[in-house]
Design a protein around this motif. Structure first.
Motif, PDB file in Angstrom:
ATOM      1  N   TYR A  24     -12.756  -1.561  -2.115  1.00 11.66           N
ATOM      2  CA  TYR A  24     -12.456  -0.220  -2.623  1.00 11.66           C
ATOM      3  C   TYR A  24     -11.613   0.435  -1.801  1.00 11.66           C
ATOM      4  N   TYR A  25     -10.409   1.098  -2.167  1.00  6.95           N
ATOM      5  CA  TYR A  25      -9.422   1.721  -1.316  1.00  6.95           C
ATOM      6  C   TYR A  25      -9.846   3.247  -1.458  1.00  6.95           C
ATOM      7  N   HIS A  26     -10.597   3.944  -0.740  1.00  9.82           N
ATOM      8  CA  HIS A  26     -11.048   5.423  -0.856  1.00  9.82           C
ATOM      9  C   HIS A  26      -9.980   6.213  -0.004  1.00  9.82           C
ATOM     10  N   LEU A  27      -9.126   6.654  -0.812  1.00 11.17           N
ATOM     11  CA  LEU A  27      -8.084   7.553  -0.285  1.00 11.17           C
ATOM     12  C   LEU A  27      -7.624   8.769  -1.052  1.00 11.17           C
ATOM     13  N   PRO A  28      -8.921   9.659  -0.934  1.00 16.95           N
ATOM     14  CA  PRO A  28      -8.902  10.915  -1.818  1.00 16.95           C
ATOM     15  C   PRO A  28      -7.594  12.005  -1.723  1.00 16.95           C
ATOM     16  N   GLY A  75       0.770  -1.220  -0.076  1.00 18.62           N
ATOM     17  CA  GLY A  75       0.213  -0.026   0.060  1.00 18.62           C
ATOM     18  C   GLY A  75       0.929   1.337   0.224  1.00 18.62           C
ATOM     19  N   THR A  76       0.248   2.400   0.625  1.00 16.33           N
ATOM     20  CA  THR A  76       0.932   3.717   0.646  1.00 16.33           C
ATOM     21  C   THR A  76       2.124   3.514   1.599  1.00 16.33           C
ATOM     22  N   THR A  77       2.005   2.687   2.617  1.00 18.35           N
ATOM     23  CA  THR A  77       3.336   2.692   3.533  1.00 18.35           C
ATOM     24  C   THR A  77       4.075   1.739   3.026  1.00 18.35           C
ATOM     25  N   PHE A 108     -11.505   1.431   8.504  1.00 22.70           N
ATOM     26  CA  PHE A 108     -11.111   2.834   8.783  1.00 22.70           C
ATOM     27  C   PHE A 108      -9.620   2.993   8.467  1.00 22.70           C
ATOM     28  N   GLY A 109      -9.095   4.081   7.957  1.00 26.23           N
ATOM     29  CA  GLY A 109      -7.834   4.222   7.687  1.00 26.23           C
ATOM     30  C   GLY A 109      -7.173   5.617   8.152  1.00 26.23           C
ATOM     31  N   CYS A 110      -7.981   6.300   8.981  1.00 25.16           N
ATOM     32  CA  CYS A 110      -7.394   7.743   9.464  1.00 25.16           C
ATOM     33  C   CYS A 110      -7.003   7.158  10.948  1.00 25.16           C
ATOM     34  N   ASP A 111      -5.824   6.843  11.303  1.00 28.13           N
ATOM     35  CA  ASP A 111      -5.334   6.506  12.645  1.00 28.13           C
ATOM     36  C   ASP A 111      -5.471   7.569  13.478  1.00 28.13           C
ATOM     37  N   GLU A 112      -5.309   8.682  13.068  1.00 25.85           N
ATOM     38  CA  GLU A 112      -5.534   9.951  14.171  1.00 25.85           C
ATOM     39  C   GLU A 112      -7.204  10.307  14.403  1.00 25.85           C
ATOM     40  N   GLN A 113      -7.896   9.536  14.086  1.00 28.74           N
ATOM     41  CA  GLN A 113      -9.358   9.710  14.118  1.00 28.74           C
ATOM     42  C   GLN A 113     -10.202   8.453  14.319  1.00 28.74           C
ATOM     43  N   VAL A 145       4.690  14.306  15.866  1.00 33.41           N
ATOM     44  CA  VAL A 145       6.190  14.304  15.398  1.00 33.41           C
ATOM     45  C   VAL A 145       6.453  14.016  14.198  1.00 33.41           C
ATOM     46  N   MET A 146       5.760  12.761  13.762  1.00 37.62           N
ATOM     47  CA  MET A 146       5.871  12.092  12.571  1.00 37.62           C
ATOM     48  C   MET A 146       5.916  12.935  11.563  1.00 37.62           C
ATOM     49  N   TYR A 147       4.886  13.752  11.472  1.00 43.05           N
ATOM     50  CA  TYR A 147       4.524  14.818  10.356  1.00 43.05           C
ATOM     51  C   TYR A 147       5.699  15.872  10.303  1.00 43.05           C
ATOM     52  N   LYS A 148       6.241  16.185  11.421  1.00 42.25           N
ATOM     53  CA  LYS A 148       7.218  17.095  11.293  1.00 42.25           C
ATOM     54  C   LYS A 148       8.335  16.551  10.595  1.00 42.25           C
ATOM     55  N   VAL A 208     -15.357  -1.034   2.012  1.00 39.36           N
ATOM     56  CA  VAL A 208     -14.364   0.179   1.568  1.00 39.36           C
ATOM     57  C   VAL A 208     -13.389   0.184   2.547  1.00 39.36           C
ATOM     58  N   LYS A 209     -12.197   0.423   2.121  1.00 42.63           N
ATOM     59  CA  LYS A 209     -11.395   0.899   3.127  1.00 42.63           C
ATOM     60  C   LYS A 209     -11.236   2.333   3.191  1.00 42.63           C
ATOM     61  N   PHE A 210     -11.693   3.093   4.059  1.00 44.90           N
ATOM     62  CA  PHE A 210     -12.058   4.483   4.060  1.00 44.90           C
ATOM     63  C   PHE A 210     -11.049   5.258   4.860  1.00 44.90           C
ATOM     64  N   SER A 211     -10.125   6.034   3.950  1.00 45.47           N
ATOM     65  CA  SER A 211      -9.021   6.950   4.405  1.00 45.47           C
ATOM     66  C   SER A 211      -9.284   8.302   4.009  1.00 45.47           C
ATOM     67  N   SER A 212     -10.731   8.421   4.377  1.00 47.26           N
ATOM     68  CA  SER A 212     -10.749  10.034   4.551  1.00 47.26           C
ATOM     69  C   SER A 212     -11.497  10.341   5.523  1.00 47.26           C
ATOM     70  N   VAL A 214      -7.362  -0.251   9.073  1.00 46.34           N
ATOM     71  CA  VAL A 214      -5.995  -0.668   8.448  1.00 46.34           C
ATOM     72  C   VAL A 214      -5.312   0.730   8.486  1.00 46.34           C
ATOM     73  N   GLY A 215      -4.105   0.571   9.296  1.00 45.26           N
ATOM     74  CA  GLY A 215      -3.264   1.765   9.299  1.00 45.26           C
ATOM     75  C   GLY A 215      -2.051   1.760   9.349  1.00 45.26           C
ATOM     76  N   SER A 216      -1.206   2.577   9.075  1.00 47.03           N
ATOM     77  CA  SER A 216       0.275   2.431   9.154  1.00 47.03           C
ATOM     78  C   SER A 216       0.813   2.749  10.545  1.00 47.03           C
ATOM     79  N   LEU A 217      -0.087   3.256  11.298  1.00 47.24           N
ATOM     80  CA  LEU A 217       0.635   3.207  12.959  1.00 47.24           C
ATOM     81  C   LEU A 217       0.671   1.994  13.432  1.00 47.24           C
TER      82      LEU A 217
HETATM   83  C1  LIG Z   1      -2.021   8.513   3.430  1.00 50.14           C
HETATM   84  C2  LIG Z   1      -1.900   7.295   4.234  1.00 50.14           C
HETATM   85  O1  LIG Z   1      -0.872   6.740   4.001  1.00 50.14           O
HETATM   86  N1  LIG Z   1      -2.821   6.606   5.035  1.00 50.14           N
HETATM   87  C3  LIG Z   1      -2.783   5.486   6.006  1.00 50.14           C
HETATM   88  C4  LIG Z   1      -3.650   4.432   5.514  1.00 50.14           C
HETATM   89  O2  LIG Z   1      -4.624   4.913   5.131  1.00 50.14           O
HETATM   90  C5  LIG Z   1      -2.836   6.067   7.449  1.00 50.14           C
HETATM   91  O3  LIG Z   1      -2.471   4.905   8.119  1.00 50.14           O
HETATM   92  C6  LIG Z   1      -1.759   7.301   7.839  1.00 50.14           C
HETATM   93  O4  LIG Z   1      -0.495   7.127   7.529  1.00 50.14           O
HETATM   94  C7  LIG Z   1      -2.144   7.633   9.199  1.00 50.14           C
HETATM   95  O5  LIG Z   1      -3.579   7.812   9.537  1.00 50.14           O
HETATM   96  C8  LIG Z   1      -1.245   8.840   9.603  1.00 50.14           C
HETATM   97  O6  LIG Z   1      -1.861   9.944   8.751  1.00 50.14           O
END
Ligand SMILES: CC(=O)N[C@H](C=O)[C@@H](O)[C@H](O)[C@H](O)CO
Ligand SMILES: CC(=O)C(=O)O
Length: 270
Positions: free
Chosen positions: A104-108, A20-22, A156-161, A213-216, A134-138, A174-177
């Motif tokens: 479907y991977y929804h990652l707008p 995936g993205t990660t 759900f794919g917004c780990d911060e939410q 910290v990660m975004y920085k 749907v893998k929902f990353s919005s 499903v998330g990178s964290l």
């Molecule tokens: C764009 C992206 O890679 N999204 C990941 C999966 O959907 C998330 O797991 C984010 O990395 C995570 O929510 C941190 O922004």
């Protein structure tokens, strides 16, 4: 990879999503993607229940890698503006692996496809027999609850939410964290399910602290994936350098990054 698998598995995850993205799937060649999948299937035997292959940013499908790769040639570089086009396009692809659920991977943020997912889900259920969800990353939770009520699976794919996503009905995530702090997320899920929201928020705040910290460092390195890889190296799993245009941290940045993670308590959570 074996180390990564052990690390993920020890901390109780049972499923994997690769390329995936990660995993920088889009920066790898077809041969590399194939090798990654084969290696993961090999090293994850008995540890992981299922490996899900992320074929493009726009769709996920389990296991049937070879067939899907050949169909992938048909993927075109376009921004889907109509639900019809999206459904028809993926109906073709999903047909290649009819016994496997097509997700479907929804990652707008990456694809630019901002279509309403509730509408898409109803249409897809009519026209794609193996449509699984749907893998929902919005961050559009009102749209997400629409998908939930359309009757399909939502990951759900917004780990911060995550708390918000689960509260609004997502079935999982499903998330990178989850590569390095799955314990926090498993706990968060259990707390939400038992109705302990203040405690669940405490766990969510850990995710938020980590993300800041990660975004920085992700900004300095040209992308979050590069920062994610750096975090994995602090856990003893070397991922190798990220692909261009991202870059590795300098020696100095590595030191500072680690100290900032220490300061938020990261190494005590994992
Ligand atoms: C764009 C992206 O890679 N999204 C990941 C999966 O959907 C998330 O797991 C984010 O990395 C995570 O929510 C941190 O922004
Ligand atoms: C986390 C995830 O789904 C991805 O990297 O694409």
């Amino acid at each position: 990879m074996f180390k990564q698998c052990k690390l993920i598995n020890i901390i109780i995850s049972k499923y994997l999503a690769v390329n995936g993205t990660t995993g920088e799937g889009k920066s790898l060649t077809k041969e590399e993607r194939k090798e990654v999948v084969e290696q993961w299937i090999k090293v994850s035997k008995k540890r992981i229940l299922d490996v899900t292959i992320i074929l493009t940013q726009l769709n996920i499908c389990s296991h049937n890698y070879y067939i899907l790769e050949s169909v992938a040639k048909k993927l075109i570089f376009t921004r889907f503006c109509f639900t019809d086009a999206l459904v028809h396009h993926f109906a073709e692809i999903a047909k290649s692996a009819p016994k496997l659920p097509f997700i479907y991977y929804h990652l707008p943020i990456m694809t630019g496809v901002e279509l309403n997912m509730e509408d898409f889900s109803y249409r897809a259920q009519k026209e794609i027999p193996n449509f699984g969800g749907v893998k929902f990353s919005s961050k559009d939770l009102p749209d997400m609850i629409g998908v939930v009520f359309s009757g399909v699976n939502v990951l759900f794919g917004c780990d911060e939410q995550f708390v918000g996503g689960i509260a609004m009905g997502a079935h999982g995530g499903v998330g990178s964290l989850y590569n390095f702090m799955p314990k926090v997320y498993h706990k968060m899920l259990a707390l939400i399910k038992q109705g302990s929201l203040p405690e669940a928020r405490e766990e969510q705040m850990k995710g938020q602290r980590l993300c800041r910290v990660m975004y920085k460092y992700g900004n300095l390195q040209g992308g979050n994936v590069a920062a994610l890889k750096q975090i994995m190296s602090y856990m003893g799993v070397e991922m190798g350098p990220p692909r261009s245009p991202m870059r590795e941290c300098t020696k100095e940045e590595k030191e500072k990054f680690k100290n900032e993670l220490k300061a938020i308590g990261f190494f005590e959570w994992i």
